[in-house]
Motif scaffolding. Structure first.
Motif, short mmCIF file in Angstrom:
data_model
loop_
_atom_site.label_atom_id
_atom_site.label_comp_id
_atom_site.label_asym_id
_atom_site.label_seq_id
_atom_site.Cartn_x
_atom_site.Cartn_y
_atom_site.Cartn_z
N LEU A 90 45.97 40.28 -36.11
CA LEU A 90 45.73 41.70 -35.89
C LEU A 90 45.15 42.29 -37.16
CD1 LEU A 90 46.42 44.18 -33.94
CD2 LEU A 90 48.53 44.39 -35.28
N GLN A 91 44.04 43.02 -37.02
CA GLN A 91 43.49 43.70 -38.18
C GLN A 91 43.17 45.15 -37.82
OE1 GLN A 91 39.79 42.25 -39.81
NE2 GLN A 91 38.82 42.02 -37.81
N ARG A 92 43.13 45.97 -38.85
CA ARG A 92 42.93 47.40 -38.66
C ARG A 92 41.43 47.72 -38.71
NH1 ARG A 92 48.25 49.28 -42.24
NH2 ARG A 92 49.60 49.53 -40.42
N GLY A 93 40.71 47.16 -37.72
CA GLY A 93 39.28 47.32 -37.68
C GLY A 93 38.58 46.47 -38.72
N GLU A 94 37.32 46.74 -38.93
CA GLU A 94 36.53 46.05 -39.95
C GLU A 94 36.03 47.05 -40.99
OE1 GLU A 94 34.84 42.09 -37.73
OE2 GLU A 94 33.55 43.86 -37.75
N THR A 95 35.43 46.50 -42.03
CA THR A 95 34.95 47.33 -43.14
C THR A 95 33.44 47.28 -43.21
OG1 THR A 95 36.98 46.85 -44.39
CG2 THR A 95 35.10 47.69 -45.63
N GLU A 96 32.81 48.44 -43.19
CA GLU A 96 31.37 48.50 -43.37
C GLU A 96 31.05 48.37 -44.85
OE1 GLU A 96 27.51 51.23 -42.07
OE2 GLU A 96 29.56 51.95 -41.70
N LEU A 97 30.22 47.41 -45.18
CA LEU A 97 29.90 47.14 -46.58
C LEU A 97 28.86 48.12 -47.10
CD1 LEU A 97 29.71 43.25 -46.33
CD2 LEU A 97 31.56 44.60 -47.34
N PRO A 98 28.85 48.35 -48.40
CA PRO A 98 27.83 49.25 -48.97
C PRO A 98 26.45 48.60 -48.93
CG PRO A 98 29.12 48.23 -50.71
CD PRO A 98 29.77 47.83 -49.43
N ASP A 99 25.46 49.43 -49.00
CA ASP A 99 24.09 48.94 -49.04
C ASP A 99 23.41 49.50 -50.29
OD1 ASP A 99 21.64 47.86 -48.46
OD2 ASP A 99 21.14 49.30 -46.87
N PRO A 100 23.05 48.68 -51.26
CA PRO A 100 23.13 47.22 -51.21
C PRO A 100 24.54 46.71 -51.49
CG PRO A 100 22.26 47.91 -53.32
CD PRO A 100 22.42 49.16 -52.50
N ILE A 101 24.80 45.48 -51.05
CA ILE A 101 26.09 44.85 -51.30
C ILE A 101 26.14 44.41 -52.77
CG2 ILE A 101 27.59 42.92 -50.70
CD1 ILE A 101 26.32 42.95 -47.91
N PRO A 102 27.17 44.79 -53.49
CA PRO A 102 27.23 44.46 -54.92
C PRO A 102 27.36 42.96 -55.16
CG PRO A 102 29.30 45.43 -54.19
CD PRO A 102 28.33 45.58 -53.05
N PRO A 103 26.91 42.47 -56.28
CA PRO A 103 26.98 41.03 -56.58
C PRO A 103 28.41 40.49 -56.60
CG PRO A 103 25.50 42.15 -58.09
CD PRO A 103 26.20 43.21 -57.33
N SER A 104 29.39 41.36 -56.85
CA SER A 104 30.78 40.90 -56.93
C SER A 104 31.34 40.49 -55.57
CB SER A 104 31.66 42.00 -57.52
OG SER A 104 31.63 43.17 -56.71
N TYR A 105 30.70 40.92 -54.50
CA TYR A 105 31.22 40.62 -53.17
C TYR A 105 31.08 39.14 -52.85
CZ TYR A 105 31.77 40.46 -48.11
OH TYR A 105 32.18 40.14 -46.83
N THR A 106 32.18 38.53 -52.42
CA THR A 106 32.12 37.14 -51.97
C THR A 106 32.20 37.13 -50.44
OG1 THR A 106 34.52 36.93 -52.32
CG2 THR A 106 33.06 36.22 -54.10
N ASN A 107 33.44 37.15 -49.91
CA ASN A 107 33.54 37.23 -48.45
C ASN A 107 34.72 38.08 -47.99
OD1 ASN A 107 35.71 35.62 -49.03
ND2 ASN A 107 35.15 33.95 -47.66
N PHE A 108 35.22 38.95 -48.88
CA PHE A 108 36.29 39.87 -48.47
C PHE A 108 36.19 41.12 -49.32
CE2 PHE A 108 38.00 37.63 -52.04
CZ PHE A 108 39.00 38.42 -52.61
N PRO A 109 36.57 42.28 -48.75
CA PRO A 109 36.38 43.55 -49.47
C PRO A 109 37.10 43.61 -50.81
CG PRO A 109 36.72 43.98 -47.15
CD PRO A 109 36.97 42.50 -47.35
#
Length: 398
Positions: A90-109
């Motif tokens: 169960l998850q509380r929806g999903e997260t819209e990522l910023p545009d552009p996606i920062p370099p620090s992002y791997t695969n989770f917020p």
């Protein structure tokens, strides 16, 4: 599909039940007072000793995100291991990522430093999904997303399945909407809705920010209700109100927030009070009697956790997830602190909050991070002390 709002069939029945509940509650209060006068609640040392190494390895990127481009995990709040081939999340929806996606992002917020429960980028999509122990996504039940859409608050809080239910129905506790949904095991049917969506209350037909459920062998249901009502409600197998116990406060037997609940040996009920920072254990006082409803009295209050969230009780121990800092605490059933280990706070396997956890038959632990947003798998280390490995939830017999 049917929706069940728990209602009385006649005024006479309502009055009779109200009288019965009042008498039952009074008897429970008297019994509880006797326990308080003869037993001092056990206190666990606040220094958390012993603290030791984590007895698990955490595979990096165990599960790949299945969100559409531009989206990532939301706050994963509930999990149930049906088998290694079927794990319901169960998850509380999903997260819209910023545009552009920062370099620090791997695969989770959380890799961007985001705490998604602050509402950052949330969208109500892909709330329930099914995976296996290898991290493969098997099913996404997005046809139920509409139940949670538009929610102004945390949203769905916990997911459970009764070990006694031959149909293996799925109970989803929707905190913000004050309701509990019961789905068929395949996720295709909504069988019951307990409470009234969007309406909080403390009577027999409403909940106030409910948090969790646990199950008795005879099919009765214990509802951790919750952050607003600070009570445990006892329901029939059909979802009808039977009785309740607990009240608001910080004294033994009282609650500030009933955040988690589980059954243990001897039919004891373990209640996680997040805001009072304790676990209280209640014994059933009328087992084997002809009383129609179970009654409970306080057996023990265990302090030591700093912000406890979820609990697993085995035949010999219980484990509590805690958030200050993120860690797992282990106690024996007498309330003695046994062991604590910290979850990693940095890097690719970082945790900010293990909100729920469940264990498979091989001893692997699956936890959901409600703030950094994703599920993770913990695999027992070969050199780990087996006494400190989290065991599967105890299932009381009849």
């Amino acid at each position: 599909m049917t929706t069940l709002h728990v209602l009385m069939t006649s005024k006479a029945l309502r009055n009779l039940r109200a009288k019965t509940v009042r008498l039952t509650s009074l008897a429970g209060m008297i019994g509880m007072a006797l326990v308080f006068s003869t037993q001092t609640a056990r206190t666990v040392a606040q220094d958390l000793e012993p603290v030791g190494p984590m007895p698990y390895d955490i595979p990096v990127n165990w599960i790949e995100p299945f969100a559409s481009p531009g989206y990532s995990w939301g706050g994963n709040s509930g999990i149930h291991v049906e088998s290694q081939d079927r794990i319901i999340v169960l998850q509380r929806g999903e997260t819209e990522l910023p545009d552009p996606i920062p370099p620090s992002y791997t695969n989770f917020p959380g890799s961007m430093g985001w705490n998604v429960i602050q509402g950052q980028g949330r969208t109500w999509q892909n709330v329930m999904y099914v995976i296996n122990s290898e991290g493969d996504v098997l099913e996404v039940w997005d046809h139920w997303d509409y139940l949670f859409a538009g929610t102004d608050g945390p949203g769905p809080h916990r997911l459970r399945v009764s070990p006694y239910d031959p149909e293996r129905r799925i109970w989803v506790v929707d905190e913000t909407n004050h309701v509990i949904y019961v789905f068929s095991q395949d996720g295709q049917q909504l069988l019951m809705t307990l409470g009234e969506k969007g309406v909080a209350g403390s009577d027999e037909t409403h909940f106030g920010l409910p948090q969790d459920v646990a199950f008795l062998p005879d099919g009765k249901v214990l509802v951790a209700d919750g952050l607003q009502n600070t009570r445990v409600v006892i329901l029939s197998p059909e979802g009808e109100y039977l009785s309740e116990f607990g009240s608001a406060g910080s004294e033994p037997g009282q609650f500030a927030s009933v955040h988690g609940i589980a059954m243990g040996p001897d039919h004891d009920v373990y209640v996680v009070d997040r805001n009072n920072m304790n676990v209280q254990v209640f014994r059933q006082t009328n087992r084997g009697s002809d009383d129609p409803y179970p009654t409970y009295e306080l057996k023990m209050r265990v302090t030591g956790p700093n912000f406890p969230l979820d609990i697993i009780v085995s035949e010999d121990y219980f484990w509590v997830t805690d958030i200050r800092p993120p860690k797992i605490m282990q106690f024996d059933l007498a309330g003695n602190h046994v062991y604590t280990w910290l979850l990693p706070g940095e890097g690719p396997t970082a945790w900010l909050e293990m909100h729920s956890f469940s264990v498979d038959a091989e001893g692997n632990v699956y936890g959901t991070d409600n703030q950094y947003a994703r599920p993770q798998k913990l695999v027992p280390r070969s050199d780990a002390d087996p006494r400190h490995l989290i065991q599967r939830q105890y299932v009381p017999g009849q």
